[in-house]
Design a protein around this motif. Structure first.
Motif, mmCIF file in Angstrom:
data_model
loop_
_atom_site.group_PDB
_atom_site.id
_atom_site.type_symbol
_atom_site.label_atom_id
_atom_site.label_comp_id
_atom_site.label_asym_id
_atom_site.label_seq_id
_atom_site.Cartn_x
_atom_site.Cartn_y
_atom_site.Cartn_z
ATOM 1 N N ASP A 114 14.525 -20.762 1.911
ATOM 2 C CA ASP A 114 14.005 -21.354 0.434
ATOM 3 C C ASP A 114 13.058 -20.287 -0.155
ATOM 4 O O ASP A 114 13.020 -20.213 -1.382
ATOM 5 C CB ASP A 114 13.115 -22.576 0.679
ATOM 6 C CG ASP A 114 13.904 -23.786 1.177
ATOM 7 O OD1 ASP A 114 15.116 -23.645 1.084
ATOM 8 O OD2 ASP A 114 13.505 -24.939 1.612
ATOM 9 N N THR A 115 12.457 -19.288 0.530
ATOM 10 C CA THR A 115 11.451 -18.520 0.041
ATOM 11 C C THR A 115 12.322 -16.905 -0.109
ATOM 12 O O THR A 115 12.469 -16.271 0.885
ATOM 13 C CB THR A 115 10.182 -18.142 0.743
ATOM 14 O OG1 THR A 115 9.565 -19.701 0.681
ATOM 15 C CG2 THR A 115 9.252 -17.164 0.072
ATOM 16 N N LEU A 116 12.390 -16.300 -1.230
ATOM 17 C CA LEU A 116 12.951 -15.145 -1.558
ATOM 18 C C LEU A 116 11.991 -14.017 -1.206
ATOM 19 O O LEU A 116 10.791 -14.195 -1.521
ATOM 20 C CB LEU A 116 13.335 -14.863 -2.915
ATOM 21 C CG LEU A 116 13.962 -13.554 -3.593
ATOM 22 C CD1 LEU A 116 15.300 -13.496 -2.781
ATOM 23 C CD2 LEU A 116 13.992 -13.479 -4.875
ATOM 24 N N LEU A 117 12.711 -13.027 -0.294
ATOM 25 C CA LEU A 117 11.798 -12.162 0.189
ATOM 26 C C LEU A 117 12.039 -11.012 -0.626
ATOM 27 O O LEU A 117 13.158 -10.605 -1.290
ATOM 28 C CB LEU A 117 11.982 -11.768 1.750
ATOM 29 C CG LEU A 117 11.478 -12.992 2.487
ATOM 30 C CD1 LEU A 117 11.976 -12.564 3.954
ATOM 31 C CD2 LEU A 117 10.320 -13.374 2.560
ATOM 32 N N ASP A 118 11.142 -9.914 -0.686
ATOM 33 C CA ASP A 118 11.210 -8.733 -1.361
ATOM 34 C C ASP A 118 10.672 -7.337 -0.602
ATOM 35 O O ASP A 118 9.633 -6.696 -1.104
ATOM 36 C CB ASP A 118 10.538 -8.815 -2.742
ATOM 37 C CG ASP A 118 10.868 -7.588 -3.534
ATOM 38 O OD1 ASP A 118 11.904 -6.870 -3.494
ATOM 39 O OD2 ASP A 118 10.146 -7.085 -4.653
ATOM 40 N N PRO A 119 11.494 -7.052 0.533
ATOM 41 C CA PRO A 119 11.044 -5.994 1.196
ATOM 42 C C PRO A 119 11.424 -4.732 0.629
ATOM 43 O O PRO A 119 12.201 -4.720 -0.618
ATOM 44 C CB PRO A 119 11.747 -6.114 2.637
ATOM 45 C CG PRO A 119 13.112 -6.913 2.142
ATOM 46 C CD PRO A 119 12.569 -7.920 0.974
ATOM 47 N N GLN A 120 10.680 -3.620 1.077
ATOM 48 C CA GLN A 120 10.825 -2.304 0.511
ATOM 49 C C GLN A 120 12.040 -1.671 0.524
ATOM 50 O O GLN A 120 12.870 -1.748 1.651
ATOM 51 C CB GLN A 120 10.171 -1.350 1.260
ATOM 52 C CG GLN A 120 9.909 0.110 0.608
ATOM 53 C CD GLN A 120 9.162 1.046 1.442
ATOM 54 O OE1 GLN A 120 9.252 1.370 2.430
ATOM 55 N NE2 GLN A 120 8.215 1.692 0.293
#
Length: 546
Positions: A419-425
């Motif tokens: 459900d939660t969008l992640l934004d890794p490097q």
């Protein structure tokens, strides 16, 4: 009972229970086709097959194009409008044990609105499918391949469309360098890819790319009763972007092919994959992509996955792919146009001949819920085609309410995992950091250059000011000298004037001259007289001169 060992699932039979048609689970991974015109019963047939597979412990994936398949999650109702039809059908085909029951379901949605979000990364999808998704030509696809190669070489993760956008900018900036290494990389091709990315975003494609990416093992699960979980993709909105829909399902197939181990022919599939509106996969597909599809369909069987295409017209499926579809269910086709007639003939020719049935004629005469069926037998050979009444479904025919769907989404085994969008490097952040460093270095160099320029300018200005001061001082000196010379000249003039005036003042006037002249005359006369007198007086009578 659900979950009990079984070797086949019931599809239907002729009236009175004659010629029952069974889908052998051991042959269910040999793929299949469900075809027929709109409104002939394909969805109900699909629903019944999925129910049977789930009850046999086989997980499934289905694309719900119209929203109707969400009803798999709920048991049918004796009070529904279709109950009398289904009850009569069960009686006609001799189903004495037909009852209503639900099926375990997980809902998915690329847009995260009617199910759990499904995401993958740009790197996982790869340049071939992305080129198909963005409708790139061969040259642009080549440039995209180079961009992926550069990303791999530089250790740049391409997770979402922002990463790909940054990567294309990076390649555009290095176009001359990359051309020398890989071949022509024109800025025009890079610009075309970027415009295609914008179009993909406008279709909602950016929802599909990112982290967390889908774990395929979440598609392959059983409930606590041993029933296979049915994964339903909400595709009604997705169908507004047919290329995205087709590319997503093809990517999913390719991921299953790449990730699952080789198991040969299992006693039952580990997953059955149902591809509705299958013609979208093949419309305008380049030969290279069709070859990959044919390869995946042919080889994924050994991974224990059965693929079933659902389409209105069987000739929508390319021959090399259609040749892999061994379990066939053909609903009614119309024969109004030459293309319809071609489809009827093509469909009739694919079935194992039954001397009791004129297949080409029967295809145009089938009733709703009736189909021509030919399935693989336990020995692997196709059964002669039979005219079959399809069994009624046990689950609800029709969509769930939003409230029912919400309850299932929040209580299934997936939970909030996606459900939660992640934004890794990833590439975007790394390239931005590099760009910021380069900009900072350029700014520092510029600042130093500017400082040096400022110092040089100040020195120049100081020199100019010194020169100006020297010029001013020289001018003042020249002016002072000039003034001194002028003063001296004036003094000389004044002296000459004074001398002139003195001379003028010393010079007798006319009267003075007259008086002087007269005086001189008198004096001269007197003098002469005096002189004469003196001469006479002195010399006496001596004559000495005048």
């Amino acid at each position: 009972m659900a979950g009990e060992p079984t070797s086949s699932i019931f599809i239907g039979s002729a009236s009175g229970g004659a010629n029952p048609q069974q889908l052998e689970l051991k042959r269910a991974n040999r793929h299949g086709l469900i075809a027929g015109a709109t409104g002939t019963g394909k969805t109900v047939t699909l629903q019944g097959i999925v129910e049977g597979l789930s009850a046999a412990g086989v997980p499934c994936f289905v694309a719900d194009v119209k929203g109707d398949l969400s009803g798999l999650a709920m048991a049918g109702s004796p009070t529904s409008k279709v109950h009398p039809i289904f009850a009569q059908r069960a009686t006609d085909i001799g189903m004495t044990d037909w009852t209503y029951h639900d099926t375990p379901v997980q809902f998915w949605d690329l847009f995260g609105e009617q199910g759990h979000p499904i995401r993958t990364t740009v790197s996982e999808m790869g340049p071939l499918l992305l080129s198909r998704l963005m409708n790139l030509n061969d040259v642009q696809e080549g440039v995209l391949n180079i961009a992926f190669n550069v990303a791999d070489k530089e250790g740049l993760l391409l997770l979402d469309l922002d990463d790909l956008q940054s990567m294309m900018v990076h390649c555009g900036e290095k176009a001359d360098e990359l051309t020398l290494e890989y071949g022509n990389v024109s800025k025009q091709s890079v610009g075309s890819i970027q415009r295609s990315l914008l179009q993909l975003r406008s279709q909602g494609g950016d929802h599909f790319f990112g982290e967390p990416a889908l774990d395929l093992h979440d598609f392959i699960g059983l409930d606590d009763q041993g029933r296979g979980v049915v994964n339903i993709l909400a595709a009604d909105r997705l169908m507004a972007s047919p290329r995205l829909y087709a590319t997503f399902l093809l990517w999913l197939l390719s991921e299953l092919f790449e990730e699952l181990p080789e198991i040969g022919d299992p006693e039952k599939p580990i997953l059955c994959f149902f591809f509705d509106e299958a013609h979208l996969l093949f419309d305008d597909a380049p030969p290279g992509l069709l070859e990959k599809v044919e390869q995946v369909v042919r080889l994924i069987r050994s991974k224990g996955v059965g693929v079933y295409f659902i389409t209105q017209n069987p000739i929508d499926i390319p021959d090399k792919v259609a040749a892999q579809l061994n379990n066939r269910i053909q609903h009614k086709l119309n024969a109004f146009t030459p293309r319809d007639q071609q489809a009827v003939k093509a469909a009739a020719d694919t079935f194992r001949v039954n001397p009791d049935i004129d297949v080409a004629t029967a295809i145009t005469e089938l009733k709703i819920g009736e189909a021509l069926v030919s399935l693989l037998q336990p020995d692997g050979s196709p059964e002669p085609v039979q005219r079959t009444l399809i069994k009624p479904p046990s689950t609800r025919v029709g969509p769930l309410t939003p409230e029912e769907r919400s309850v299932i989404i929040t209580t299934d085994a997936i939970g909030a995992k996606y459900d939660t969008l992640l934004d890794p490097q990833s590439a975007e952040e790394i390239l931005k950091a590099k760009a910021d460093e380069a900009a900072a270095a350029a700014a520092a160099a510029k600042a130093q250059t500017d400082s040096e320029k400022a110092a040089a300018e100040k020195a120049r200005q100081d020199a100019v000011a010194a020169k100006e001061a020297a010029r001013a001082q020289a001018a003042e000196a020249r002016l002072a000298a000039q003034q001194q010379r002028e003063l001296e000249r004036q003094q000389r003039e004044q002296e000459r004037e004074d001398a002139r005036r003195a001379r003028e003042a010393a010079r007798p006037t006319m009267a003075d001259k007259m008086m002087q002249s007269a005086g001189r005359s008198i004096a001269s006369s007197v003098g002469r007289q005096i002189g004469n007198q003196l001469l006479r007086g002195i010399f006496g009578g001596l004559l000495r001169g005048r």
